[in-house]
Write a protein that holds these residues in place. Structure first.
Motif, PDB file in Angstrom:
ATOM      1  N   HIS A 120       0.365  -1.365   0.183  1.00 33.71           N
ATOM      2  CA  HIS A 120       0.220   0.013  -0.143  1.00 33.71           C
ATOM      3  C   HIS A 120       0.494   0.955   0.093  1.00 33.71           C
TER       4      HIS A 120
ATOM      5  N   LYS B 183      -1.847  -1.138  -4.021  1.00 34.00           N
ATOM      6  CA  LYS B 183      -2.656  -0.547  -3.555  1.00 34.00           C
ATOM      7  C   LYS B 183      -2.384   0.949  -2.980  1.00 34.00           C
TER       8      LYS B 183
ATOM      9  N   ASP C   1      -3.612   0.985  -9.583  1.00 31.39           N
ATOM     10  CA  ASP C   1      -4.459   0.924  -8.299  1.00 31.39           C
ATOM     11  C   ASP C   1      -4.917   1.354  -7.927  1.00 31.39           C
TER      12      ASP C   1
ATOM     13  N   ALA D 246      -6.940   3.116  -4.205  1.00 25.66           N
ATOM     14  CA  ALA D 246      -8.052   2.387  -3.056  1.00 25.66           C
ATOM     15  C   ALA D 246      -8.288   3.610  -2.746  1.00 25.66           C
TER      16      ALA D 246
ATOM     17  N   MET E 149      -9.681   1.850   4.041  1.00 23.73           N
ATOM     18  CA  MET E 149      -9.371   1.866   2.661  1.00 23.73           C
ATOM     19  C   MET E 149      -7.985   1.111   2.685  1.00 23.73           C
TER      20      MET E 149
ATOM     21  N   GLN F 213     -10.467  -2.780   1.389  1.00 23.64           N
ATOM     22  CA  GLN F 213      -9.607  -3.029   0.034  1.00 23.64           C
ATOM     23  C   GLN F 213      -8.893  -3.904  -0.247  1.00 23.64           C
TER      24      GLN F 213
ATOM     25  N   GLU G 113     -15.025  -2.520  -7.633  1.00 28.17           N
ATOM     26  CA  GLU G 113     -14.427  -2.507  -6.723  1.00 28.17           C
ATOM     27  C   GLU G 113     -14.428  -3.515  -5.075  1.00 28.17           C
TER      28      GLU G 113
END
Length: 408
Positions: free
Chosen positions: A50, A77, A102, A104, A119, A123, A364
């Protein structure tokens, strides 16, 4: 779920440390830096899952950082944070998504800890993994006409299938066939790497020929072999295939498609040709002629990526579409952007007023699927349902799929 590592780039120490504390409390490993050079070194060495990225920074702004992340094929993400207005923040998120990143979510400052935790944790994908052959991580050299001819001769173009489900129940309603090039040296290449050249040198129709024949053969086996589906569900499954604007002049190709439908025992009424909004309007007179004839055969027509072009509503009304697809850039930001929600609802209402079935791409998470059901959208596709799957991988996904009613 595996190790989750968050890398934070923010020039405000207080904000960076706040994000760090929230993420650590949520169980993530975290590293915070205000320095872009250090950020990219950590990106390479630490491989974060992330990224939290501030949009406005003095040395390298967030847009520059995201452009560089896209060139590096970053798969982490990304959460975009900023104190700028929501429209600017949403536009940055759409830009990043269109570059293949990508996203998030986007997070306006000041934000609450639950927003960030959602998030970071909400996600984590529960969808099946992507096909076993991944998109090639390194860019191949320039594709040549000879390369394309060789790929056609060797039948190197393969398909992935992304499910489309009913928003009301989650039941399988169809699949979209997505072409990839199984390059012998560089792995699976996305269509953006070869379709533009194929269109410019008149090879798009032979590729389309191969793709449709391959898709029909697989789809025919799905309609017969998916015994876990009810006969009613199997009988209404639809196959979507993307069509280039250049193919719209080739009536002989579509006649061959009709013959292939018969050979694979697929009724033409179960095949949807998807055209982008802009390509469908390139030559509205010629399009009206051929598209009308295709509808007379029984084929369905879908206008793809609607909302991203500049076509007039008059042309949408004139051309005989049966489906309208809401572009994923609006769907993916609908729960964080009032403007995106307005666009999504407008397109769904417009489609229904014209008698069109409405499909939303880029679904998503469960929240957006619930919203789409609430506003009456018919179909949904996206990573929350499944990533594009190889023909072989589709069967385990289908076997493990459970259908749940979203609303009574």
């Amino acid at each position: 779920m595996g190790d989750r590592r968050l890398l934070i780039l923010d020039d405000d120490p207080m904000t960076g440390e706040t994000i760090q504390r929230i993420a650590e409390f949520a169980g993530l490993e975290v590293y915070f830096t205000p320095d872009p050079d250090r950020f990219f070194a950590l990106l390479h060495d630490w491989q974060p899952t992330h990224i939290a990225l501030d949009l406005v920074m003095p040395t390298m702004d967030g847009m520059e950082v995201m452009a560089r992340l896209a060139k590096l094929s970053c798969r982490a993400k990304i959460i975009i944070t900023s104190g700028v207005g929501s429209r600017v923040l949403d536009a940055a998120g759409r830009s990043a998504a269109e570059h293949g990143l990508d996203i998030a979510g986007v997070l306006a400052k000041p934000f609450s800890p639950p927003q960030l935790r959602e998030m970071l944790l909400g996600q984590i994908s529960t969808a099946p993994p992507p096909p076993t052959v991944a998109i090639a991580p390194s860019e191949p050299p320039e594709i040549t006409l000879t390369d394309l001819h060789r790929a056609l001769d060797r039948q190197e173009f393969v398909l992935a299938y992304q499910p489309k489900v009913l928003c009301t129940t989650g039941e399988l309603a169809g699949v979209e066939a997505l072409v990839r090039w199984a390059h012998p040296s560089y792995g699976l290449l996305p269509p953006g790497r070869f379709i533009p050249l194929a269109e410019s040198c008149d090879l798009i129709d032979p590729i389309t020929d191969q793709v449709i024949d391959q898709a029909l053969a697989w789809f025919g086996s799905l309609c017969v072999g998916a015994t876990q589906l009810s006969p009613t569900t199997r009988d209404r499954l639809m196959l979507s295939v993307n069509i280039s604007a250049r193919t719209l002049t080739n009536s002989a190709l579509f006649e061959r498609v009709r013959e292939r439908c018969e050979a694979h025992r697929v009724d033409p009424t179960r095949l949807i040709f998807e055209l982008t909004e802009t390509s469908a309007m390139d030559d509205p007179v010629a399009s009206l002629d051929l598209l009308t004839r295709l509808r007379m055969i029984g084929f369905h027509l879908s206008i793809d990526d609607f909302g991203t072009g500049f076509s007039s509503m008059l042309q949408l009304v004139r051309l005989p579409f049966s489906e309208i697809k809401v572009d994923k850039s609006f769907v993916m930001t609908a729960m964080t952007s009032p403007e995106s929600r307005t666009v999504v609802k407008f397109i769904v209402d417009l489609g229904h007023s014209l008698g069109l079935r409405c499909t939303a791409e880029g679904v998503e998470d469960a929240e957006i699927l619930d919203y789409l059901n609430h506003i009456g959208c018919d179909l949904a596709q996206g990573y929350h349902i499944a990533r594009p799957l190889s023909g072989q991988d589709f069967w385990p996904w289908l076997a493990s799929r459970t259908y749940t009613i979203i609303r009574p």
